[in-house]
Design an enzyme around this catalytic site. Sequence first.
Site: not given
Length: 773
Positions: A404, A407, A478
């Site tokens: 997670d 990015e 999300d």
Amino acid sequence: MLEDTSFAIRPVDQADEKEVWQPVGDVQKIEEKKQICSFTCENASGKIHFYRDDIVRVTIDPFDGKYDSVSPAVIATPEKVDVHVQEKENGWTLQTKQLTVIIERSPFRLAIYDQEGTLLVRDVQPVCFEAKGRMRCTHALAPTDVVYGLGEKTGVLNKRGAVWTMWNTDVYAPHNLETDPLYQSHPYMMVLKNGHAHGIFFDHTYKTTFDLRHESFYTFTSDGGALDYYVFAGPHPKDVLAQYTHLVGRMPLPPKWALGYHQSRYSYETEQEVRELIDTFRAKHIPLDAVYLDIHYMDEYRVFTFDQKRFPHPQSLVQYAKEQGVHIVPIVDPGVKVDAEYDTYRDGVQKDYFCKYADGTLYKGDVWPGTSVFPDFLKKKVRKWWGEQHTFYTDIGIEGIWNDMNEPSVFNETKTMDEQVVHDGWKTHRQVHNVYGMMMTEATYHGLKKQLKGKRPFVLTRAGFAGIHRYAAVWTGDNRSFWEHLELSIPMCLNLGLSAVAFCGADVGGFAHDANGELLVRWTQVGAFFPYFRNHCAIGFARQEPWAFGETYEQIIKRYIELRYEWLPHLYSLCFEAHQTGVPMMRPLMMEYPNDRETWNISDQFMVGNEVMVAPVMRPYTAHRIVYFPEGRWVDYWTKEKFEGGQRYIVEAPLDRLPIYVKEGAMIAHAKAKLSTFIKDEQLTLYVYTMKEGTSTYTLYDDDGTTFAYEKGEYVHMHIRATFLDDTVYFEVETEGAYEPTWQLRVVFVGDVPSTVVVNGEQRAIEEASIVL
Ligand code: MIG
């Protein structure tokens, strides 16, 4: 906060950005050597390089190699191709068996056609560049062309009518139809032109944009780097996927357990809670294959640690879960807490493995652990080191990892790392931002693969770039417990699939916000047919386990989780197809019916393989919907009612019904529902949807589900062909592979039971509408 008022659209910022684009100019020289055609323009040099008859690469560089590509996407090397070159009045023609490239000399412009003469690519304006290192090209598009792909994007299936940006971004704000960019970058499109498909992949790691707002052209802009793109000839959408995945690779087979039902929450906070969760699933006889540990398992969010109070005995927890047929999947983020007493930080600093500025100072950013540093995943030795850290998990029996925040997400104004940070020597973050997450995930996959000694790892990732499917499954981040987000998940995952990310899914039930019983039922129904099937929910919102909303909803949810396991042999066979050909399991109708224009824009129905269609209900208090049926006859999976294709129907779908349709003549393999993929199947059933006359085929694939032995032929691949004629079904069955299945395959007829059945030339008796193959 002024940005939330009209101040945001003050006139001063709306003035056109002064653009200083310069064309590359006329072609001055051209030279053809083997399958590479090199040319020089007034302001750039370029190459047309054939990788295969059906794949051509175009590079145009006005910057003298200053911005060499660092993209990890392409793994194929060029094959030998015969190229026929001809000089014409104003240029040259290069031709292979499948592609024709026409170079116009003055000004330099390209046109690319397939072997039937369909125009694939044409520069409608000269290729341009900007001194700062940006590039732009403008290609023709017909008003009726449909554009798919672009990876993980919101919106409907057809991506035209908007500008899409590639810049991996953590977006917690509600995802709207226009929210862009998100977590992944796939600068790749599939274009459908009158039923003919082709693909184009812009292999740029810099921020890029696709401006698809115009009727007759699109513009591609890259924030840096020489122009570098590949064109795939098609003409079938499946050909385009085969060609694209030839270049960027195909997904390995995931372990079977990764295809089961997964339960997650941010977070199951203690060992006790996880045990109770598993116990509840088992007490209620609800299938379950994995439980996720979100950030609370760690000691103050330090990766590669367990919190001693909350998780004092992780090894016995993992062991306990396994005894119940459940895998534990912990989250691992890239941020490493700055803490001189923390081993991972110390080790990484001593080895000089964290990202730095050009002057040598460490880059620090705020994430969950507070001030953190970030491994430089662009360096090979850092990836190796990071992979090795995972023995912390694999030593206690963990076989799956969830990546997670890669990015990378940083809690600051830009939401990410400073663009001035340099990676692997002198690559700026501006240049490699979009591949940072993919390199982390590659490190994770390879680390696990090594440590699991022959078992298949499972990795889930949020960020990614073209090629990410080689290492991980992707979930769409999300979302929220909104009906709109349930709807959105279909075109998002369809386009991910068209971008080679076959193994993908959305958080079932929605991550943020409160779900409700009806929404969770409808979402679980759809999720059961997505490649990746995980229920996940955010901290502070209503619990979302299958039983969270009471008995009535629980029973329906349970039924659909069981249905997932009944359909697993089919889904697993499709997984193998994706592994072999790049064609995803979850497909838009267009993929099977590219010549039927009615299918081109359907965002709320999808195919699971080539002969099963799902048309979910995605509105509250709604028990019906419109379904489009492509040509042929379709059978309602539940009622066996028949539908004549080529038209729309209004169908009834009470809360316990997910509309599923099977094409007449089709064969589909099912298993019995079971609590976990740990349990082996003793019998599979091949449901044959009989028809009056015709032929159909089915491929059933199976293997041990856990090891890489399939790569050495340890699998069973059954090719079944059924011919329906005069009340007789003739089966021809060919089996390849060295794996001895644990099951027997029984055939059950759905619809009219034939009076005679012949298997490989031998007549067989039919008992209770079934036979054993
Ligand atoms: O919200 O680790 O998308 O699935 O539960 C910020 C906590 C961090 C974002 C992920 C989400 C996960 C959550 N993470």
